[in-house]
Design an enzyme around this catalytic site. Structure first.
Site, PDB file in Angstrom:
ATOM      1  N   GLU A  60     -44.732  -5.900 -23.184  1.00  0.00           N
ATOM      2  CA  GLU A  60     -44.246  -4.586 -22.776  1.00  0.00           C
ATOM      3  C   GLU A  60     -42.725  -4.577 -22.722  1.00  0.00           C
ATOM      4  O   GLU A  60     -42.098  -5.640 -22.608  1.00  0.00           O
ATOM      5  CB  GLU A  60     -44.817  -4.198 -21.413  1.00  0.00           C
ATOM      6  CG  GLU A  60     -44.447  -5.117 -20.284  1.00  0.00           C
ATOM      7  CD  GLU A  60     -45.121  -4.711 -18.980  1.00  0.00           C
ATOM      8  OE1 GLU A  60     -45.564  -5.594 -18.246  1.00  0.00           O
ATOM      9  OE2 GLU A  60     -45.200  -3.499 -18.709  1.00  0.00           O
ATOM     10  N   CYS A  62      -1.727 -21.058  -1.164  1.00  0.00           N
ATOM     11  CA  CYS A  62      -1.094 -21.852  -0.096  1.00  0.00           C
ATOM     12  C   CYS A  62       0.071 -22.704  -0.589  1.00  0.00           C
ATOM     13  O   CYS A  62       0.720 -23.391   0.210  1.00  0.00           O
ATOM     14  CB  CYS A  62      -2.122 -22.745   0.583  1.00  0.00           C
ATOM     15  SG  CYS A  62      -2.714 -24.112  -0.455  1.00  0.00           S
ATOM     16  N   LYS A  76     -39.001  -4.358 -21.307  1.00  0.00           N
ATOM     17  CA  LYS A  76     -38.417  -4.820 -20.040  1.00  0.00           C
ATOM     18  C   LYS A  76     -37.519  -3.708 -19.494  1.00  0.00           C
ATOM     19  O   LYS A  76     -36.403  -3.513 -19.956  1.00  0.00           O
ATOM     20  CB  LYS A  76     -37.617  -6.102 -20.254  1.00  0.00           C
ATOM     21  CG  LYS A  76     -37.069  -6.698 -18.970  1.00  0.00           C
ATOM     22  CD  LYS A  76     -36.346  -8.013 -19.244  1.00  0.00           C
ATOM     23  CE  LYS A  76     -35.834  -8.628 -17.947  1.00  0.00           C
ATOM     24  NZ  LYS A  76     -34.828  -7.750 -17.296  1.00  0.00           N
ATOM     25  N   CYS A 133      -5.636 -24.053   3.192  1.00  0.00           N
ATOM     26  CA  CYS A 133      -5.511 -23.023   2.149  1.00  0.00           C
ATOM     27  C   CYS A 133      -6.298 -21.796   2.581  1.00  0.00           C
ATOM     28  O   CYS A 133      -7.499 -21.886   2.873  1.00  0.00           O
ATOM     29  CB  CYS A 133      -6.043 -23.553   0.819  1.00  0.00           C
ATOM     30  SG  CYS A 133      -6.069 -22.311  -0.498  1.00  0.00           S
ATOM     31  N   ASP A 146     -46.686  24.713 -12.101  1.00  0.00           N
ATOM     32  CA  ASP A 146     -45.906  24.357 -10.918  1.00  0.00           C
ATOM     33  C   ASP A 146     -46.178  25.301  -9.755  1.00  0.00           C
ATOM     34  O   ASP A 146     -46.243  24.876  -8.594  1.00  0.00           O
ATOM     35  CB  ASP A 146     -44.412  24.376 -11.245  1.00  0.00           C
ATOM     36  CG  ASP A 146     -44.010  23.220 -12.148  1.00  0.00           C
ATOM     37  OD1 ASP A 146     -42.871  23.232 -12.651  1.00  0.00           O
ATOM     38  OD2 ASP A 146     -44.835  22.310 -12.338  1.00  0.00           O
ATOM     39  N   ALA A 147     -46.350  26.589 -10.074  1.00  0.00           N
ATOM     40  CA  ALA A 147     -46.562  27.571  -9.009  1.00  0.00           C
ATOM     41  C   ALA A 147     -47.849  27.286  -8.245  1.00  0.00           C
ATOM     42  O   ALA A 147     -47.908  27.419  -7.016  1.00  0.00           O
ATOM     43  CB  ALA A 147     -46.597  28.982  -9.588  1.00  0.00           C
TER      44      ALA A 147
END
Length: 677
Positions: free
Chosen positions: A116, A414, A118, A435, A32-33
């Site tokens: 594959e 209503c 889902k 209504c 990473d560095a």
């Protein structure tokens, strides 16, 4: 300066290779560095030379905030849904249908399938031109989605530029954006620590992350992209195998699912399903089934599609999760057409990662069939995004005070009488537009995009307008004034003017849109178009008998009765006249005679961008001339109308020797056809 350009190019190339190794292959090539050092060096150089910054630079994954939300994107190739299989018998039936249809095409050998898991995420399409990502969009309604390019650029496993060589000038890659379980857990832990709202499941978290207005927020979310298909491809011949195409996409920089296999035989497909189901909980991401696709792309095209689902693929779903909870009460909701729908109010329960507190009960017959009582312990079923449903009650747990719930005599909104006609399953409120529930739902439908398309008039505004009694029917919308809108809370001058402008713009419409907007029972977009083309004039339709209506394509006796009843009600006729009096209008429609349909029996395809008319208008012209208009080119296609950017459909038509017309050619052909009649 040349040396600086070369240094920047070299750094970008290194970082793109490291991104591919880390995010696609899961095989980091540097610590990473070291990656951070290279990234920082590139960023410094770009800051010193901003004129050299390009959109596909690794430093540009976080874009500028979007202004005004997400804009619509029309898909060059529709994003189809999948039909589902839920059992081994369903899988056998799917394989049999494929074999029988191919047998009719003269193809009798056993077919390989690309298989594959889902993924349970958000379907997106990524468009690359000359190898660079230029656009990303959601599925939307399958025809058009939302432009989420700025946000998708922040996802590390989405290549900003394709690697390698041989990729076509235009390539649309489709796949799923999802949030791995580990990232989802960390996101919720951070939210809890900050006192913020948590997400219910990884799919919701992925969806919410993609819809952030500020891409910088999306960039902080642990999203991933996995490729499973493609849309438009222009300028290159690819393998006929779906499986091999995905592996080629992998070489160009896309992650594909490592569980993907190519398999032949129904028993082997079932074994693959069983294997994925067994390892489901151990996978680092959520899945809700497996997908089987006929591997040969040429056979996919011959199999075609039905509605919006391909015949050559199916999603074999895992058994839905079920939970026990208590049915606390049954409420009754009133829909746009007055339909009374019972709704189960439940003790909240977690089902499939989602907290469920409501479930539809459909109608009174369903309540009777399930013998449901308020207070019952019930089994709740939820499959994927399907609305939860009550499977059954558990009578042995029924408390002594449990009670049956009858159909109410009067509307809960209503107070108008509720009636259930003989032979009908659905009970309905007789209040009509008086209504409140029907009024709101009818107005929401009227202003919707596929109806009158009145932008900016949403549910909250409609509720306010109804509450103030300013809008009690459709035509009242067009009586609203700028001053009225300005008097509303949280309504600024610009918003008020935009609403007035949107109302004015909507007055120029089409007869099919107007008919659809009226909300006639069971009349959808397609039926509205068929009615308009058949009768040509609104007056002719309003006078039409049930017998005349049944002569229209897709209109049966029941629908004809609903249409006739709608136009027999005086208040509906008055409202139509009032709307027209407010200035709503549409261009005249020429009703074709049988002799004026020279394209009957022909199948046409329209693609690309047209200048003199929209593709929908050209399709309407073709249909008026008797042609069948479909979305994909096949050996059965009679002719292709291709505007600029036609892409893979044009390539396919040329390879099959199918006649192709550009826009000018179509206009000349149209004029000749109309002139001949």
């Amino acid at each position: 300066m040349k040396a600086i350009e070369q240094q920047i190019a070299a750094l970008r190339e290194q970082l793109q290779k490291h991104n591919y190794a880390y995010y696609v292959l899961d095989e980091p090539t540097v610590p990473d560095a070291e990656y951070d050092r290279l990234f920082h060096e590139l960023k410094q150089l770009e800051e010193q030379h901003p004129e050299l910054v390009t959109p596909d630079s690794p430093t540009q994954r976080v874009g500028a905030p979007l202004i005004g939300g997400f804009t619509p994107v029309e898909h060059a190739v529709p994003m189809l849904s999948l039909d589902n299989a839920f059992s081994a018998d369903d899988l056998v039936a799917f394989c049999r249908r494929v074999a029988e249809r191919l047998d009719k095409e003269g193809v009798r050998e056993a077919q390989a399938f690309c298989c594959e898991p889902k993924l349970d995420g958000i379907a997106v399409t990524l468009r690359y031109e000359q190898g660079a990502l230029v656009q990303a969009a959601t599925r939307g309604d399958g025809t058009a989605g939302e432009n989420i390019t700025a946000n998708v650029r922040t996802i590390p496993s989405v290549p900003l530029r394709l690697q390698g060589s041989g990729f076509p000038p235009v390539l649309e890659v489709r796949g799923e954006i999802y949030m791995p379980r580990g990232g989802f857990q960390r996101l919720n832990e951070q939210a809890l620590a900050a006192g913020e709202k948590t997400y219910m499941n990884p799919r919701n978290a992925a969806s919410g992350s993609l819809r952030q207005i500020d891409p910088a927020v999306t960039a902080k979310r642990p999203l991933e992209f996995c490729c499973y298909g493609y849309g438009e491809i222009d300028g290159a011949l690819l393998p006929d195998s779906h499986f091999d195409r995905l592996r080629l996409f992998h070489q160009w920089g896309f992650r594909i699912n490592p569980e993907m296999q190519r398999i032949t035989g129904t028993e082997a497909l079932q074994a693959y399903y069983d294997d994925i189901a067994a390892k489901r909980d151990a996978l680092p991401y959520d899945i809700d089934g497996v997908v089987f696709k006929v591997d040969a792309v040429s056979l996919q095209e011959r199999l075609g599609m039905v509605s919006r689902a391909p015949r050559w693929a199916t999603a074999y779903k895992f058994p839905a999760q079920e939970e026990l909870t208590v049915l606390e009460r049954i409420d009754f909701q009133i829909g746009r057409t007055g339909a009374v729908t019972p709704v189960a109010r439940l003790q909240p329960v977690l089902v499939g990662g989602v907290m469920v507190s409501n479930a539809t009960l459909h109608n009174m017959d369903e309540i009777a069939r399930l013998d449901l009582h308020e207070g019952d312990t019930v089994i709740i079923h939820r499959a994927g995004d399907v609305i939860p449903k009550v499977l059954r009650a558990v009578p042995e747990r029924r408390p002594s005070n449990a009670r049956k719930v009858p159909l109410p005599d009067h509307c809960p909104v209503c107070d108008a009488p509720i009636e259930r006609l003989e032979g009908e399953v659905i009970a309905r409120c007789t209040g009509g537009v008086t209504c409140g529930a029907q009024r709101l739902e009818a107005l929401k439908h009227f202003v919707s995009r596929k109806a009158m398309d009145i932008d900016g008039v949403g549910e909250k505004l409609l509720e306010t307008l109804i509450e103030k009694q300013w809008v009690m029917q459709f035509s009242d919308l067009y009586r609203l004034t700028f001053d009225q809108l300005m008097a509303l809370d949280r309504m600024g001058e610009k918003s008020a003017q935009n609403t007035i402008d949107a109302l004015a713009k909507s007055k120029q419409t089409t007869l099919p849109r107007f008919l659809f907007a009226l909300g006639i029972r069971e009349v959808g977009e397609t039926t509205a178009r068929n009615l308009a083309l058949h009768f040509g004039h609104l007056d002719a339709l309003m006078r039409a008998s049930e017998e005349a209506l049944i002569a229209v394509t897709d209109v049966g006796p029941i629908m004809a009765k609903h249409i006739r009843q709608f136009f027999e009600q005086e208040h509906n006729v008055d409202e139509i006249r009032s709307l027209i009096g407010q200035g709503i209008q549409w261009p005249a429609i020429e009703v074709p005679s049988v002799d004026a349909q020279p394209l009957v029996g022909e199948t046409w395809v329209v693609t690309g961008k047209l200048e003199t008319a929209t593709r929908d208008e050209v399709k309407a012209d073709l249909q008026a001339l008797g042609a069948k208009v479909v979305g994909s080119v096949s050996a059965q296609t009679t002719c292709l109308i291709a505007g600029p950017g036609a892409g893979s459909k044009l390539t396919k038509a040329e390879s099959l020797g199918i006649p192709v017309l550009d826009e000018a050619g179509w206009l000349a052909r149209r004029q000749a056809l109309l002139g001949a009649n």
